[in-house]
Design a protein around this motif. Structure first.
Motif, short mmCIF file in Angstrom:
data_model
loop_
_atom_site.label_atom_id
_atom_site.label_comp_id
_atom_site.label_asym_id
_atom_site.label_seq_id
_atom_site.Cartn_x
_atom_site.Cartn_y
_atom_site.Cartn_z
N HIS A 35 -0.82 57.57 45.80
CA HIS A 35 -2.05 56.79 45.95
C HIS A 35 -1.76 55.29 45.85
O HIS A 35 -2.25 54.50 46.67
N ILE A 36 -0.95 54.91 44.88
CA ILE A 36 -0.63 53.49 44.72
C ILE A 36 0.14 52.98 45.92
O ILE A 36 -0.16 51.91 46.46
N ARG A 37 1.16 53.75 46.35
CA ARG A 37 2.00 53.31 47.48
C ARG A 37 1.23 53.19 48.79
O ARG A 37 1.61 52.41 49.65
N THR A 38 0.19 53.98 48.94
CA THR A 38 -0.52 54.00 50.23
C THR A 38 -1.90 53.37 50.10
O THR A 38 -2.09 52.23 50.52
N CYS A 39 -2.83 54.08 49.53
CA CYS A 39 -4.23 53.64 49.50
C CYS A 39 -4.41 52.28 48.83
O CYS A 39 -5.07 51.39 49.38
N VAL A 40 -3.82 52.12 47.65
CA VAL A 40 -4.01 50.88 46.90
C VAL A 40 -3.38 49.71 47.65
O VAL A 40 -4.02 48.66 47.83
N VAL A 41 -2.16 49.87 48.10
CA VAL A 41 -1.48 48.79 48.83
C VAL A 41 -2.24 48.43 50.10
O VAL A 41 -2.46 47.24 50.38
N GLU A 42 -2.68 49.44 50.84
CA GLU A 42 -3.42 49.17 52.08
C GLU A 42 -4.72 48.43 51.80
O GLU A 42 -5.07 47.49 52.52
N ASP A 43 -5.45 48.86 50.77
CA ASP A 43 -6.72 48.20 50.45
C ASP A 43 -6.50 46.76 49.99
O ASP A 43 -7.26 45.87 50.38
N ILE A 44 -5.48 46.52 49.19
CA ILE A 44 -5.20 45.15 48.75
C ILE A 44 -4.84 44.28 49.95
O ILE A 44 -5.34 43.15 50.07
N ARG A 45 -4.02 44.79 50.84
CA ARG A 45 -3.66 44.03 52.05
C ARG A 45 -4.87 43.73 52.92
O ARG A 45 -4.91 42.72 53.60
N ALA A 46 -5.86 44.64 52.87
CA ALA A 46 -7.08 44.46 53.66
C ALA A 46 -8.11 43.59 52.93
O ALA A 46 -9.23 43.42 53.41
N GLY A 47 -7.74 43.08 51.75
CA GLY A 47 -8.64 42.22 51.00
C GLY A 47 -9.65 42.96 50.15
O GLY A 47 -10.60 42.36 49.65
N GLU B 83 -11.36 45.34 45.02
CA GLU B 83 -12.05 46.24 44.10
C GLU B 83 -11.23 47.51 43.82
O GLU B 83 -11.46 48.21 42.84
N VAL B 84 -10.25 47.77 44.69
CA VAL B 84 -9.40 48.95 44.49
C VAL B 84 -8.61 48.84 43.18
O VAL B 84 -8.27 49.86 42.57
N VAL B 85 -8.35 47.63 42.72
CA VAL B 85 -7.62 47.45 41.46
C VAL B 85 -8.46 47.98 40.30
O VAL B 85 -7.97 48.70 39.43
N GLY B 86 -9.74 47.66 40.28
CA GLY B 86 -10.63 48.18 39.25
C GLY B 86 -10.73 49.69 39.30
O GLY B 86 -10.73 50.36 38.25
N GLU B 87 -10.79 50.24 40.52
CA GLU B 87 -10.83 51.69 40.68
C GLU B 87 -9.55 52.32 40.13
O GLU B 87 -9.59 53.35 39.46
N LEU B 88 -8.41 51.70 40.40
CA LEU B 88 -7.13 52.20 39.91
C LEU B 88 -7.09 52.17 38.37
O LEU B 88 -6.66 53.12 37.73
N ILE B 89 -7.55 51.08 37.80
CA ILE B 89 -7.58 50.95 36.34
C ILE B 89 -8.47 52.04 35.75
O ILE B 89 -8.10 52.69 34.76
#
Length: 101
Positions: free
Chosen positions: A72-84, A87-93
């Motif tokens: 999830h971190i390698r794919t979804c989180v990285v992709e969402d951060i790159r897309a601006g 909020e995905v960081v809060g979801e991950l936390i």
């Protein structure tokens, strides 16, 4: 329900066939462990023997979570951060917090 969708969110994740196969195989082994534990209870196995098997099943489930979280971190989180989508960081936390309870 459509393939690769979750009952608890509107988001979905496309997995490679290899990733899906690995996750399903892990879950199948865990499911077998749980069935074995149930059989031990039904056969009145000695409590410490059952406890050892439940610890093994719990460790297998923990390993499954680590593999899934890393993916999830390698794919979804990285992709969402790159897309601006910061909020995905809060979801991950929140997710890690729930896993650590």
């Amino acid at each position: 329900m459509e393939p690769n969708t979750c009952c608890c969110t509107h988001k979905s994740k496309q997995r490679t066939p290899e990733e899906e196969r690995d996750l399903v195989n892990r879950l199948s082994r865990i499911e077998g462990q749980i069935r074995g534990i149930r059989g031990m209870v039904e056969k009145n196995a000695y409590c410490p023997d059952i406890l050892v098997q439940t610890a093994a099943a719990a460790a297998a489930l923990d390993a499954f979570q680590r593999v899934l979280l890393a993916s999830h971190i390698r794919t979804c989180v990285v992709e969402d951060i790159r897309a601006g989508k910061d909020e995905v960081v809060g979801e991950l936390i929140d997710t890690v917090d729930k896993l650590m309870r």
